[in-house]
Design a protein around this motif. Structure first.
Motif, PDB file in Angstrom:
ATOM      1  N   ARG A 213      42.921 -21.389  69.373  1.00  0.00           N
ATOM      2  CA  ARG A 213      42.948 -19.918  69.333  1.00  0.00           C
ATOM      3  C   ARG A 213      44.315 -19.416  68.891  1.00  0.00           C
ATOM      4  O   ARG A 213      44.915 -18.529  69.501  1.00  0.00           O
ATOM      5  CB  ARG A 213      42.580 -19.343  70.711  1.00  0.00           C
ATOM      6  N   SER A 214      44.806 -20.012  67.824  1.00  0.00           N
ATOM      7  CA  SER A 214      46.127 -19.659  67.327  1.00  0.00           C
ATOM      8  C   SER A 214      46.107 -19.597  65.810  1.00  0.00           C
ATOM      9  O   SER A 214      45.118 -19.954  65.162  1.00  0.00           O
ATOM     10  CB  SER A 214      47.172 -20.659  67.827  1.00  0.00           C
ATOM     11  N   GLN A 215      47.210 -19.166  65.254  1.00  0.00           N
ATOM     12  CA  GLN A 215      47.333 -19.024  63.815  1.00  0.00           C
ATOM     13  C   GLN A 215      48.749 -19.368  63.391  1.00  0.00           C
ATOM     14  O   GLN A 215      49.642 -19.533  64.237  1.00  0.00           O
ATOM     15  CB  GLN A 215      46.988 -17.599  63.392  1.00  0.00           C
ATOM     16  N   GLU A 216      48.959 -19.460  62.089  1.00  0.00           N
ATOM     17  CA  GLU A 216      50.288 -19.735  61.579  1.00  0.00           C
ATOM     18  C   GLU A 216      51.234 -18.628  62.035  1.00  0.00           C
ATOM     19  O   GLU A 216      50.906 -17.452  61.982  1.00  0.00           O
ATOM     20  CB  GLU A 216      50.249 -19.805  60.051  1.00  0.00           C
ATOM     21  N   GLY A 217      52.400 -19.016  62.505  1.00  0.00           N
ATOM     22  CA  GLY A 217      53.369 -18.052  63.003  1.00  0.00           C
ATOM     23  C   GLY A 217      53.413 -17.963  64.515  1.00  0.00           C
ATOM     24  O   GLY A 217      54.281 -17.284  65.068  1.00  0.00           O
ATOM     25  N   ASP A 218      52.483 -18.664  65.183  1.00  0.00           N
ATOM     26  CA  ASP A 218      52.453 -18.638  66.645  1.00  0.00           C
ATOM     27  C   ASP A 218      53.364 -19.675  67.290  1.00  0.00           C
ATOM     28  O   ASP A 218      53.388 -19.807  68.507  1.00  0.00           O
ATOM     29  CB  ASP A 218      51.018 -18.862  67.148  1.00  0.00           C
ATOM     30  N   LYS A 219      54.114 -20.411  66.470  1.00  0.00           N
ATOM     31  CA  LYS A 219      55.036 -21.455  66.961  1.00  0.00           C
ATOM     32  C   LYS A 219      54.263 -22.636  67.543  1.00  0.00           C
ATOM     33  O   LYS A 219      54.382 -23.001  68.713  1.00  0.00           O
ATOM     34  CB  LYS A 219      56.000 -20.877  68.007  1.00  0.00           C
ATOM     35  N   THR A 220      53.445 -23.251  66.704  1.00  0.00           N
ATOM     36  CA  THR A 220      52.655 -24.419  67.088  1.00  0.00           C
ATOM     37  C   THR A 220      52.684 -25.424  65.940  1.00  0.00           C
ATOM     38  O   THR A 220      53.304 -25.177  64.901  1.00  0.00           O
ATOM     39  CB  THR A 220      51.192 -24.054  67.390  1.00  0.00           C
ATOM     40  N   LEU A 221      51.951 -26.513  66.094  1.00  0.00           N
ATOM     41  CA  LEU A 221      51.856 -27.487  65.009  1.00  0.00           C
ATOM     42  C   LEU A 221      51.206 -26.913  63.759  1.00  0.00           C
ATOM     43  O   LEU A 221      51.357 -27.460  62.658  1.00  0.00           O
ATOM     44  CB  LEU A 221      51.109 -28.745  65.470  1.00  0.00           C
ATOM     45  N   LEU A 222      50.491 -25.784  63.879  1.00  0.00           N
ATOM     46  CA  LEU A 222      49.904 -25.141  62.702  1.00  0.00           C
ATOM     47  C   LEU A 222      50.978 -24.678  61.719  1.00  0.00           C
ATOM     48  O   LEU A 222      50.724 -24.581  60.518  1.00  0.00           O
ATOM     49  CB  LEU A 222      49.046 -23.943  63.113  1.00  0.00           C
ATOM     50  N   ASP A 223      52.174 -24.414  62.235  1.00  0.00           N
ATOM     51  CA  ASP A 223      53.265 -23.975  61.365  1.00  0.00           C
ATOM     52  C   ASP A 223      53.806 -25.114  60.508  1.00  0.00           C
ATOM     53  O   ASP A 223      54.621 -24.879  59.610  1.00  0.00           O
ATOM     54  CB  ASP A 223      54.380 -23.348  62.205  1.00  0.00           C
ATOM     55  N   VAL A 224      53.356 -26.312  60.756  1.00  0.00           N
ATOM     56  CA  VAL A 224      53.612 -27.451  59.884  1.00  0.00           C
ATOM     57  C   VAL A 224      52.363 -27.776  59.075  1.00  0.00           C
ATOM     58  O   VAL A 224      52.432 -28.014  57.867  1.00  0.00           O
ATOM     59  CB  VAL A 224      54.047 -28.690  60.698  1.00  0.00           C
ATOM     60  N   LEU A 225      51.209 -27.760  59.721  1.00  0.00           N
ATOM     61  CA  LEU A 225      49.972 -28.162  59.049  1.00  0.00           C
ATOM     62  C   LEU A 225      49.623 -27.273  57.867  1.00  0.00           C
ATOM     63  O   LEU A 225      49.240 -27.773  56.794  1.00  0.00           O
ATOM     64  CB  LEU A 225      48.813 -28.181  60.052  1.00  0.00           C
TER      65      LEU A 225
ATOM     66  N   HIS B  69      64.476 -22.334  69.823  1.00  0.00           N
ATOM     67  CA  HIS B  69      64.082 -23.706  70.141  1.00  0.00           C
ATOM     68  C   HIS B  69      62.982 -24.163  69.185  1.00  0.00           C
ATOM     69  O   HIS B  69      62.000 -23.439  68.968  1.00  0.00           O
ATOM     70  CB  HIS B  69      63.564 -23.812  71.576  1.00  0.00           C
ATOM     71  N   VAL B  70      63.133 -25.355  68.630  1.00  0.00           N
ATOM     72  CA  VAL B  70      62.091 -25.938  67.778  1.00  0.00           C
ATOM     73  C   VAL B  70      60.882 -26.283  68.632  1.00  0.00           C
ATOM     74  O   VAL B  70      61.018 -26.826  69.742  1.00  0.00           O
ATOM     75  CB  VAL B  70      62.611 -27.206  67.076  1.00  0.00           C
ATOM     76  N   ASP B  71      59.696 -25.962  68.136  1.00  0.00           N
ATOM     77  CA  ASP B  71      58.476 -26.277  68.883  1.00  0.00           C
ATOM     78  C   ASP B  71      58.242 -27.790  68.879  1.00  0.00           C
ATOM     79  O   ASP B  71      58.247 -28.415  67.808  1.00  0.00           O
ATOM     80  CB  ASP B  71      57.281 -25.574  68.247  1.00  0.00           C
ATOM     81  N   PRO B  72      58.043 -28.390  70.051  1.00  0.00           N
ATOM     82  CA  PRO B  72      57.867 -29.845  70.097  1.00  0.00           C
ATOM     83  C   PRO B  72      56.610 -30.323  69.375  1.00  0.00           C
ATOM     84  O   PRO B  72      56.622 -31.386  68.738  1.00  0.00           O
ATOM     85  CB  PRO B  72      57.800 -30.151  71.600  1.00  0.00           C
ATOM     86  N   GLY B  73      55.530 -29.538  69.440  1.00  0.00           N
ATOM     87  CA  GLY B  73      54.311 -29.929  68.735  1.00  0.00           C
ATOM     88  C   GLY B  73      54.500 -29.902  67.230  1.00  0.00           C
ATOM     89  O   GLY B  73      54.010 -30.781  66.506  1.00  0.00           O
ATOM     90  N   ALA B  74      55.204 -28.887  66.745  1.00  0.00           N
ATOM     91  CA  ALA B  74      55.510 -28.821  65.315  1.00  0.00           C
ATOM     92  C   ALA B  74      56.403 -29.990  64.910  1.00  0.00           C
ATOM     93  O   ALA B  74      56.244 -30.569  63.827  1.00  0.00           O
ATOM     94  CB  ALA B  74      56.186 -27.492  64.989  1.00  0.00           C
ATOM     95  N   SER B  75      57.329 -30.353  65.792  1.00  0.00           N
ATOM     96  CA  SER B  75      58.231 -31.456  65.500  1.00  0.00           C
ATOM     97  C   SER B  75      57.483 -32.788  65.418  1.00  0.00           C
ATOM     98  O   SER B  75      57.697 -33.574  64.487  1.00  0.00           O
ATOM     99  CB  SER B  75      59.328 -31.542  66.570  1.00  0.00           C
ATOM    100  N   SER B  76      56.608 -33.059  66.374  1.00  0.00           N
ATOM    101  CA  SER B  76      55.844 -34.318  66.325  1.00  0.00           C
ATOM    102  C   SER B  76      54.934 -34.346  65.100  1.00  0.00           C
ATOM    103  O   SER B  76      54.775 -35.386  64.456  1.00  0.00           O
ATOM    104  CB  SER B  76      55.037 -34.517  67.610  1.00  0.00           C
ATOM    105  N   CYS B  77      54.362 -33.194  64.755  1.00  0.00           N
ATOM    106  CA  CYS B  77      53.499 -33.114  63.583  1.00  0.00           C
ATOM    107  C   CYS B  77      54.289 -33.410  62.314  1.00  0.00           C
ATOM    108  O   CYS B  77      53.820 -34.133  61.428  1.00  0.00           O
ATOM    109  CB  CYS B  77      52.868 -31.726  63.518  1.00  0.00           C
ATOM    110  N   ALA B  78      55.502 -32.857  62.228  1.00  0.00           N
ATOM    111  CA  ALA B  78      56.347 -33.106  61.060  1.00  0.00           C
ATOM    112  C   ALA B  78      56.753 -34.570  60.970  1.00  0.00           C
ATOM    113  O   ALA B  78      56.769 -35.157  59.879  1.00  0.00           O
ATOM    114  CB  ALA B  78      57.578 -32.217  61.115  1.00  0.00           C
ATOM    115  N   LEU B  79      57.089 -35.167  62.104  1.00  0.00           N
ATOM    116  CA  LEU B  79      57.446 -36.586  62.113  1.00  0.00           C
ATOM    117  C   LEU B  79      56.305 -37.444  61.592  1.00  0.00           C
ATOM    118  O   LEU B  79      56.512 -38.356  60.779  1.00  0.00           O
ATOM    119  CB  LEU B  79      57.811 -37.015  63.533  1.00  0.00           C
ATOM    120  N   LEU B  80      55.098 -37.145  62.053  1.00  0.00           N
ATOM    121  CA  LEU B  80      53.929 -37.919  61.630  1.00  0.00           C
ATOM    122  C   LEU B  80      53.627 -37.703  60.150  1.00  0.00           C
ATOM    123  O   LEU B  80      53.382 -38.660  59.410  1.00  0.00           O
ATOM    124  CB  LEU B  80      52.718 -37.531  62.479  1.00  0.00           C
TER     125      LEU B  80
END
Length: 210
Positions: free
Chosen positions: A126-138, A185-196
């Motif tokens: 229930r989120s979108q780009e800009g919400d500070k989640t892994l979607l901001d990488v995907l 603060h960098v979002d941890p989910g976005a960070s793990s997504c970027a690493l992968l």
């Protein structure tokens, strides 16, 4: 003979990707926990490592499956082992990709498969780009895939996009309770997504079929 060679190549590629993803998460698990301590529960790295360790333990059976089924199985394994909010999101991405790869009625392109799977993640969270989640990488990664960008460009986009989440206000998850304090603060989910994403791209650049 050609089909057998293809199966061997597919198996080698999938095994390599599983090992690559496990290694990059294990190497950065402590850093991911550090990021998560700033705006969350502090266990993102631990949870991600548990999930990818579980996938690694199943690698031999996974590599014996058709790609579509393997992706679905990996997704389910992540859901069951990562836990928290990230498990269902990463799991949804892979499960939906697997289902679309396995669709017999059409032959969608990879960028279409990825786009539809990411949209499914957005609905699940229930989120979108800009919400500070892994979607901001995907979503930025998917844009580069659709443009048929070079793998190095896709990897760089993933890394750059994760860094940009530092300037965002969290709108979902535990971090959202911090309001403006989540900014910086960098979002941890976005960070793990970027690493992968970056690790996958670099593995594909170096991959040599069997």
């Amino acid at each position: 003979m050609g089909r057998r060679h293809s199966l061997q190549s597919d198996r080698k590629l999938l095994l390599g990707l599983i090992e690559t993803c496990r290694e990059v998460i294990a190497r950065h698990a402590d850093h991911l926990c550090e990021l998560d301590r700033a705006i969350g529960d502090g266990d993102h790295g631990t949870n991600m490592r548990r999930g990818f360790d579980a996938v690694f333990l199943e690698r031999e059976s996974l590599c014996g499956l058709p790609l579509a089924l393997a992706l679905e199985r990996i997704g389910m394994t992540l859901v069951m082992n990562i836990g928290g909010a990230s498990g269902p999101l990463y799991g949804t991405l892979l499960i939906e990709m697997g289902r679309r790869f396995g669709a017999r009625e059409s032959r969608p392109t990879f960028d279409t498969i990825l786009s539809e799977a990411i949209d499914a993640v957005a609905r699940r969270g229930r989120s979108q780009e800009g919400d500070k989640t892994l979607l901001d990488v995907l979503y930025p990664v998917q844009t580069e895939v659709a443009r048929k960008s070079a793998l190095i460009r896709i990897a760089d986009t993933a890394t750059e996009s994760a860094a940009l989440t530092a300037g965002m206000k969290a709108m979902r998850g535990r971090a959202s309770f911090l309001g403006d304090r989540s900014i910086g603060h960098v979002d941890p989910g976005a960070s793990s997504c970027a690493l992968l994403a970056s690790a996958i791209c670099h593995h594909l650049m170096e991959y040599q079929p069997a």
